[in-house]
Design a protein around this motif. Structure first.
Motif, PDB file in Angstrom:
ATOM      1  N   VAL A 187     -16.679 -39.116  49.688  1.00  0.00           N
ATOM      2  CA  VAL A 187     -16.780 -37.655  49.761  1.00  0.00           C
ATOM      3  C   VAL A 187     -17.988 -37.242  50.595  1.00  0.00           C
ATOM      4  O   VAL A 187     -17.893 -36.397  51.484  1.00  0.00           O
ATOM      5  N   VAL A 188     -19.151 -37.840  50.323  1.00  0.00           N
ATOM      6  CA  VAL A 188     -20.373 -37.410  51.002  1.00  0.00           C
ATOM      7  C   VAL A 188     -20.634 -38.174  52.304  1.00  0.00           C
ATOM      8  O   VAL A 188     -21.358 -37.684  53.167  1.00  0.00           O
ATOM      9  N   ALA A 189     -20.060 -39.360  52.443  1.00  0.00           N
ATOM     10  CA  ALA A 189     -20.398 -40.189  53.613  1.00  0.00           C
ATOM     11  C   ALA A 189     -19.190 -40.934  54.155  1.00  0.00           C
ATOM     12  O   ALA A 189     -19.311 -42.053  54.646  1.00  0.00           O
ATOM     13  N   GLY A 190     -18.023 -40.299  54.087  1.00  0.00           N
ATOM     14  CA  GLY A 190     -16.794 -40.976  54.490  1.00  0.00           C
ATOM     15  C   GLY A 190     -16.826 -41.503  55.912  1.00  0.00           C
ATOM     16  O   GLY A 190     -16.427 -42.643  56.182  1.00  0.00           O
ATOM     17  N   GLU A 191     -17.329 -40.694  56.826  1.00  0.00           N
ATOM     18  CA  GLU A 191     -17.381 -41.115  58.231  1.00  0.00           C
ATOM     19  C   GLU A 191     -18.303 -42.310  58.408  1.00  0.00           C
ATOM     20  O   GLU A 191     -17.966 -43.283  59.096  1.00  0.00           O
ATOM     21  N   LEU A 192     -19.479 -42.256  57.790  1.00  0.00           N
ATOM     22  CA  LEU A 192     -20.434 -43.368  57.884  1.00  0.00           C
ATOM     23  C   LEU A 192     -19.861 -44.641  57.283  1.00  0.00           C
ATOM     24  O   LEU A 192     -19.970 -45.727  57.860  1.00  0.00           O
ATOM     25  N   ILE A 243     -10.564 -35.245  49.818  1.00  0.00           N
ATOM     26  CA  ILE A 243     -11.540 -35.636  50.846  1.00  0.00           C
ATOM     27  C   ILE A 243     -11.515 -37.145  51.056  1.00  0.00           C
ATOM     28  O   ILE A 243     -11.569 -37.635  52.197  1.00  0.00           O
ATOM     29  N   GLU A 244     -11.400 -37.897  49.973  1.00  0.00           N
ATOM     30  CA  GLU A 244     -11.268 -39.359  50.078  1.00  0.00           C
ATOM     31  C   GLU A 244     -10.065 -39.741  50.932  1.00  0.00           C
ATOM     32  O   GLU A 244     -10.150 -40.621  51.802  1.00  0.00           O
ATOM     33  N   ALA A 245      -8.930 -39.113  50.654  1.00  0.00           N
ATOM     34  CA  ALA A 245      -7.694 -39.436  51.378  1.00  0.00           C
ATOM     35  C   ALA A 245      -7.844 -39.162  52.867  1.00  0.00           C
ATOM     36  O   ALA A 245      -7.331 -39.914  53.712  1.00  0.00           O
ATOM     37  N   HIS A 246      -8.536 -38.088  53.190  1.00  0.00           N
ATOM     38  CA  HIS A 246      -8.787 -37.744  54.597  1.00  0.00           C
ATOM     39  C   HIS A 246      -9.456 -38.905  55.326  1.00  0.00           C
ATOM     40  O   HIS A 246      -9.061 -39.266  56.444  1.00  0.00           O
ATOM     41  N   PHE A 247     -10.462 -39.501  54.692  1.00  0.00           N
ATOM     42  CA  PHE A 247     -11.200 -40.585  55.346  1.00  0.00           C
ATOM     43  C   PHE A 247     -10.490 -41.934  55.233  1.00  0.00           C
ATOM     44  O   PHE A 247     -10.457 -42.709  56.193  1.00  0.00           O
ATOM     45  N   LEU A 303     -12.264 -25.075  46.750  1.00  0.00           N
ATOM     46  CA  LEU A 303     -13.587 -25.304  47.351  1.00  0.00           C
ATOM     47  C   LEU A 303     -13.674 -26.684  48.000  1.00  0.00           C
ATOM     48  O   LEU A 303     -14.338 -26.849  49.026  1.00  0.00           O
ATOM     49  N   ALA A 304     -13.011 -27.678  47.414  1.00  0.00           N
ATOM     50  CA  ALA A 304     -13.024 -29.027  47.990  1.00  0.00           C
ATOM     51  C   ALA A 304     -12.305 -29.053  49.331  1.00  0.00           C
ATOM     52  O   ALA A 304     -12.779 -29.678  50.294  1.00  0.00           O
ATOM     53  N   PHE A 305     -11.156 -28.396  49.416  1.00  0.00           N
ATOM     54  CA  PHE A 305     -10.465 -28.296  50.710  1.00  0.00           C
ATOM     55  C   PHE A 305     -11.365 -27.614  51.741  1.00  0.00           C
ATOM     56  O   PHE A 305     -11.459 -28.041  52.897  1.00  0.00           O
ATOM     57  N   LYS A 306     -12.033 -26.534  51.319  1.00  0.00           N
ATOM     58  CA  LYS A 306     -12.921 -25.792  52.214  1.00  0.00           C
ATOM     59  C   LYS A 306     -14.066 -26.670  52.700  1.00  0.00           C
ATOM     60  O   LYS A 306     -14.378 -26.705  53.899  1.00  0.00           O
ATOM     61  N   ALA A 307     -14.694 -27.395  51.789  1.00  0.00           N
ATOM     62  CA  ALA A 307     -15.808 -28.273  52.152  1.00  0.00           C
ATOM     63  C   ALA A 307     -15.352 -29.392  53.082  1.00  0.00           C
ATOM     64  O   ALA A 307     -16.034 -29.737  54.046  1.00  0.00           O
ATOM     65  N   GLY A 308     -14.181 -29.967  52.778  1.00  0.00           N
ATOM     66  CA  GLY A 308     -13.654 -31.037  53.620  1.00  0.00           C
ATOM     67  C   GLY A 308     -13.389 -30.561  55.038  1.00  0.00           C
ATOM     68  O   GLY A 308     -13.721 -31.251  56.012  1.00  0.00           O
ATOM     69  N   ARG A 309     -12.814 -29.382  55.162  1.00  0.00           N
ATOM     70  CA  ARG A 309     -12.509 -28.847  56.492  1.00  0.00           C
ATOM     71  C   ARG A 309     -13.781 -28.533  57.274  1.00  0.00           C
ATOM     72  O   ARG A 309     -13.835 -28.724  58.491  1.00  0.00           O
ATOM     73  N   LYS A 310     -14.812 -28.020  56.581  1.00  0.00           N
ATOM     74  CA  LYS A 310     -16.084 -27.739  57.258  1.00  0.00           C
ATOM     75  C   LYS A 310     -16.754 -29.032  57.694  1.00  0.00           C
ATOM     76  O   LYS A 310     -17.394 -29.094  58.747  1.00  0.00           O
ATOM     77  N   GLY A 311     -16.625 -30.064  56.889  1.00  0.00           N
ATOM     78  CA  GLY A 311     -17.160 -31.372  57.238  1.00  0.00           C
ATOM     79  C   GLY A 311     -18.673 -31.401  57.253  1.00  0.00           C
ATOM     80  O   GLY A 311     -19.346 -30.604  56.604  1.00  0.00           O
ATOM     81  N   GLY A 312     -19.222 -32.365  58.018  1.00  0.00           N
ATOM     82  CA  GLY A 312     -20.666 -32.524  58.085  1.00  0.00           C
ATOM     83  C   GLY A 312     -21.257 -32.809  56.721  1.00  0.00           C
ATOM     84  O   GLY A 312     -20.773 -33.671  55.982  1.00  0.00           O
TER      85      GLY A 312
END
Length: 386
Positions: free
Chosen positions: A129-134, A223-227, A310-319
């Motif tokens: 959730v917090v560092a999926g890209e990394l 958010i997990e599924a996204h990454f 809110l989770a969808f919103k946070a995921g879309r904003k990213g960073g």
């Protein structure tokens, strides 16, 4: 034989992982285990599984375990704090780390394990959730497999077998709906912590049980599924399925849908992740479809259960926005369990923090900024509600 470490061994997922190991005979060997402060449980695990390394986050608990090992002439290395978790996650002797710690605390040792080239059986949602890209980039660089332990992500992983991202139309995450499925905000204003902890299908720890009641658990899984599956948020759908028989589905571009079904038993995805790509003899009961009778599906209520929205919103904003979401949720859930706030305030606190820290969330995504912002969010919440 596969050698493993288990981070968070005394929690719900860790305990069920031990059960999987028991049923595996000599195929799996536990080399290292960690816990926070569950001294008596850890002593029982030491006696039964005889790991070479034990880590306790709490320093006094580590001293207690060390004295226990000395008094019983046990040749066990006892470590403490975050350094202990990092060491046990990256031992030369192991091939896999089961990360079943709940919360942000699991991020750093998971990254250490990946950097050491260990495969990860991932039950710690917050890491992605917090560092999926990394995390995903590091895993690719190191050739480490990330094998999901959550029943939903395990289901998707299995449904994707033999296919690639280009074949996917959408991912469908199923949700039980938690203990308050179908209730409105008027009802939720009066609910107690005890009621929120009574999940209708799954036996889980307190934090995850509250997340399930607010539907934040499903939001974190989005958010997990996204990454995990490199899937756009517009192509991730949540469906409420109260029977918890279908654990998730994948719809392909030809409109075919492949679903993974099984009993509501976390030992199934744990066993699959630890032994992947092999399947082992069953550790849970088979489904009797005559007894199941029917399966039903509902649209989630995004307005009543705002955490999912809110989770969808946070995921879309990213960073760093998911860092704000997660840190605020962890602190709000802790406050709820301490009975310092009401149930609906969990979402209110998260929404407030996402607005308050929106500028901070635009900073570069790196480990230092994640840890610093997480701490800022927690201090901000505690300064108001403590």
């Amino acid at each position: 034989m596969k050698n493993i470490s288990i981070l968070g061994v005394t929690g719900s997922v860790g305990t069920q992982t031990l059960d999987v190991v028991r049923k595996s005979g000599e195929e799996i060997k536990i080399i290292g285990v960690t816990a926070n402060s569950s001294i008596e449980k850890m002593k029982e695990i030491i006696d039964e599984f005889k790991p070479k390394y034990v880590g306790m986050m709490d320093i006094e608990s580590a001293k207690n375990i060390k004295n226990y090992c000395i008094s019983n002439n046990l040749d066990i290395v006892v470590l403490e704090g975050m350094d202990g978790l990092k060491t046990i996650a990256s031992l030369d002797e192991i091939e896999m780390v089961v990360t079943s710690i709940v919360g942000m605390i699991g991020l750093v040792p998971t990254l250490c394990a990946i950097e050491a080239g260990k495969d990860i059986a991932l039950a710690n949602k917050e890491t992605l959730v917090v560092a999926g890209e990394l995390v995903m980039n590091k895993a690719r660089d190191m050739g480490a497999k990330i094998l999901p332990v959550d029943s939903e992500h395990s289901a998707i992983f299995q449904a994707l077998s033999g296919y690639t991202e280009k074949d996917i139309k959408k991912i469908i995450l199923t949700a039980s709906g938690g203990p308050f499925r179908g209730k409105d905000t008027k009802y939720l204003k009066k609910v107690t912590v005890a009621e929120a902890l009574k999940h209708p299908k799954w036996k889980m720890g307190k934090k995850i049980s509250i997340d399930s009641a607010t539907l934040m658990n499903k939001g974190l899984e989005v958010i997990e599924a996204h990454f995990l599956f490199n899937c756009d948020y517009d192509n991730i759908e949540v469906v409420v399925h109260p029977q918890s028989i279908i654990h998730s589905m994948v719809e392909y571009k030809d409109a075919s849908i492949i679903a993974q079904l099984g009993s509501a038993d976390m030992r199934l995805p744990i066993q699959y992740a630890i032994n992947y790509p092999e399947r082992k003899a069953e550790v849970a009961n088979s489904i009797n479809f005559y007894e199941v009778g029917s399966l039903t599906f509902e649209r989630p209520d995004f307005e009543t259960f705002k955490c999912l929205k809110l989770a969808f919103k946070a995921g879309r904003k990213g960073g760093l926005t998911p860092t704000v979401l997660n840190g605020a949720n962890e602190e709000a859930v802790a406050l709820l369990l301490e009975e310092k706030i009401q149930f609906l305030q969990v979402a209110e606190i998260i929404e407030e923090c996402m607005e308050y820290f929106k500028e901070d969330a635009t900073k570069e995504l790196n480990l230092n900024n994640i840890l610093e912002l997480d701490e800022k969010v927690r201090k901000y919440i505690r300064s108001i509600y403590n």
